[in-house]
Design an enzyme around this catalytic site. Structure first.
Site, mmCIF file in Angstrom:
data_model
loop_
_atom_site.group_PDB
_atom_site.id
_atom_site.type_symbol
_atom_site.label_atom_id
_atom_site.label_comp_id
_atom_site.label_asym_id
_atom_site.label_seq_id
_atom_site.Cartn_x
_atom_site.Cartn_y
_atom_site.Cartn_z
ATOM 1 C CE LYS A 1 -4.156 1.798 2.421
ATOM 2 N NZ LYS A 1 -4.962 1.732 3.765
ATOM 3 C CB SER B 1 -8.485 3.414 2.554
ATOM 4 O OG SER B 1 -7.548 2.683 3.575
ATOM 5 C CB SER C 1 -8.786 0.206 5.272
ATOM 6 O OG SER C 1 -9.349 1.362 5.103
HETATM 7 N N1 GLN Z 1 -13.254 3.563 5.620
HETATM 8 C C1 GLN Z 1 -12.935 3.950 6.955
HETATM 9 C C2 GLN Z 1 -12.488 5.334 7.093
HETATM 10 O O1 GLN Z 1 -13.031 6.016 6.012
HETATM 11 C C3 GLN Z 1 -11.767 3.042 7.473
HETATM 12 C C4 GLN Z 1 -10.427 3.456 6.697
HETATM 13 C C5 GLN Z 1 -9.186 2.967 7.203
HETATM 14 O O2 GLN Z 1 -9.306 1.578 7.684
HETATM 15 N N2 GLN Z 1 -8.178 3.222 6.701
HETATM 16 O O3 GLN Z 1 -11.931 5.976 7.868
#
Ligand code: GLN
Length: 484
Positions: free
Chosen positions: A78, A153, A177
């Site tokens: 990532k 994400s 995410s």
């Molecule tokens: N979708 C969640 C957010 O927008 C989690 C994101 C993540 O785990 N980085 O914060």
């Protein structure tokens, strides 16, 4: 070496490829050749990479160490995990051109295990999002249906493993995410216990919630990667000094006597019918394998999303203060220093990042701190207490990973609240610091992957691997690769 050109090496797992390397039936060159050919065939449709350079990948394969448990295994990382001298941009304009001067701890560990770091996986900007649509490089597509999102994400990491463009990938999970995109792309995704894997070199979103974890094609690979990346790190003061067991020892077929919690709060009326059906089947399968299903209650679940968005945005607003045009990436000149800060941040951050900085700064400001941030911390403690109580009567908790299969690109971009709700089942594990794994559990009627989530108490990754592996080995449905 055997001519492996016709075999689909790219479809194999890390443990299968390692076996072939060990008994000399394939070479590192065969593997990288196969994976690169696959990338060339499908990447224009998937767009899972933020940065990928074929020449660099081939050069690394040439240099790859001959030893190490992951010798020659191609992985995608990532774009928020630092790799020395390689672009690491969090898919944000503000980090344009940034090449860190050091490796994250997980990266040093993967490198010494012989893994081949192919390229950087696409992600929502600074890991803010659930659909991978806020990347400054454009969205990643779900390999099962390219008109749909891969989740976020870490959408790039999930899609690349799903489409066989990488054998495994690393992502980060602050509120879901890793698990949410893993579920939507039909791969295995693990969020380890908070403190189990070093965060040193992970560009911080919300420091009290973030964890790095693996995306893999099966549960065995997940245990294998955890053996390498887990462990105490003096460079991360929140990393725990707890011995790392050999996780592969827990890949057992039997779950006889295992107590599996059924939390009624996760089986809500809005739950998609196909998701519900597959979860029912999973409970039945566990029962048939000798596990006991225990009804439990996690009464504060309803408050998790609201609590998370206060805590996560507060921490994000503070972590993102460092991006000011002075030390990293983009700089927009201005008359004064304050102007330079202002123009750089206005130009460099996308809409979602700005929304979170504003929300977080608001809830941390004097006068509102007690009402929002402090209150959220208190509710967070209650959510954690729910789990403490539950784990007195069960070993693992089984839930859906997401309320629905993958939604359409663009469907939730105009409504941040709808987007935030896609993490309703994954957020509580982050708020409580406990480990959780998402495992594929079938397909919807329209052929989209469905995932189930298993949660356990802190540092009990072994029980997660045991339950997930037993399910994977005994499930009654077949894996269908995406027809990309
Ligand atoms: N979708 C969640 C957010 O927008 C989690 C994101 C993540 O785990 N980085 O914060």
């Amino acid at each position: 070496m055997t001519n492996m050109k016709d075999s689909k090496l790219y479809e194999l797992t890390a443990h299968e490829l390692s076996e072939k390397i060990k008994n000399n039936s394939v070479s590192v060159k065969d593997i990288i050749g196969s994976v690169i050919a696959r990338i060339e065939a499908v990447e224009t449709k998937v767009h899972g990479f933020a940065h990928f350079n074929k020449q660099d990948a081939l050069k690394k394969a040439g240099e790859s160490k001959i030893s190490g448990p992951l010798c020659g295994i191609p992985a995608a990382i990532k774009d928020n995990i630092c790799i020395k001298d390689e672009l690491t941009t969090c898919c944000s304009k503000i980090l344009k051109g940034f090449k860190p001067p050091y490796d994250a701890t997980v990266i040093s560990k993967l490198k010494s295990a012989g893994a081949l770091l192919l390229g950087r996986a696409n992600m929502d900007e600074f890991a803010f999002g659930s659909s991978c649509e806020t990347s400054c490089y454009g969205p990643t597509k779900n390999p099962y249906d390219t008109s749909r999102i891969p989740g976020g994400s870490s959408g790039g990491s999930a899609a690349l493993v799903c489409a066989d463009e990488a054998i495994f990938a690393l992502g980060s999970d602050t509120g879901g995410s890793i698990r949410q995109p893993a579920a939507l792309c039909g791969v295995v995704g693990l969020k380890p216990t908070y403190g189990r894997v070093s965060r040193y070199g992970l560009i911080a979103f919300a420091s009290s919630l973030d964890q790095i974890g693996p995306f893999t094609k099966d549960v065995t690979d997940s245990a294998l990667i955890m053996n390498i990346i887990a462990g105490h790190d003096p460079m991360d003061t929140t990393s725990a000094d707890v011995p790392v067991p050999d996780y592969t020892k827990y890949l057992k077929n039997s779950v006889k006597g295992l107590k599996i919690g059924f939390p009624k709060e996760y089986f809500i009326p809005g739950l998609d019918k196909d998701v519900k059906e597959h979860l029912d089947e999973a409970f039945d399968l566990f029962k048939s394998l000798g596990a006991k299903i225990i009804n439990i209650s996690l009464p504060h679940t309803d408050y998790a999303v609201a609590t998370y968005y206060i805590v996560a945005c507060s921490e994000a607003s503070s972590n993102l203060a460092r991006f000011d045009g002075v030390q990293y990436g983009l700089r927009q000149e201005g008359e004064t220093l304050a102007d330079m800060y202002k123009y750089t941040r206005a130009e460099g951050f996308g809409d979602e990042a700005k929304r979170r900085i504003i929300l977080g700064t608001y809830s941390l400001s004097s006068g509102y701190y007690d009402a929002y941030y402090l209150k959220a911390q208190k509710v967070r403690a209650l959510i954690k207490k729910d789990f403490d109580e539950a784990f007195k009567v069960c070993d693992v908790i089984l839930t859906p990973t997401t309320p629905t299969p993958a939604f359409k690109l663009g469907e939730k971009m105009k409504d941040p609240l709808q987007m935030y709700l896609s993490d309703i089942f994954t957020i509580p594990a982050n708020l409580s610091g406990i480990p959780a794994i998402s495992v594929p559990c079938g397909y919807s009627k329209s052929g989209l992957p469905v995932g189930m989530q298993l949660m356990a108490k802190a540092f009990d990754e072994p029980v997660l691997f045991n339950a997930a592996y037993a399910y994977e080995q005994n499930k009654k449905w077949e894996i269908k690769k995406p027809a990309i």
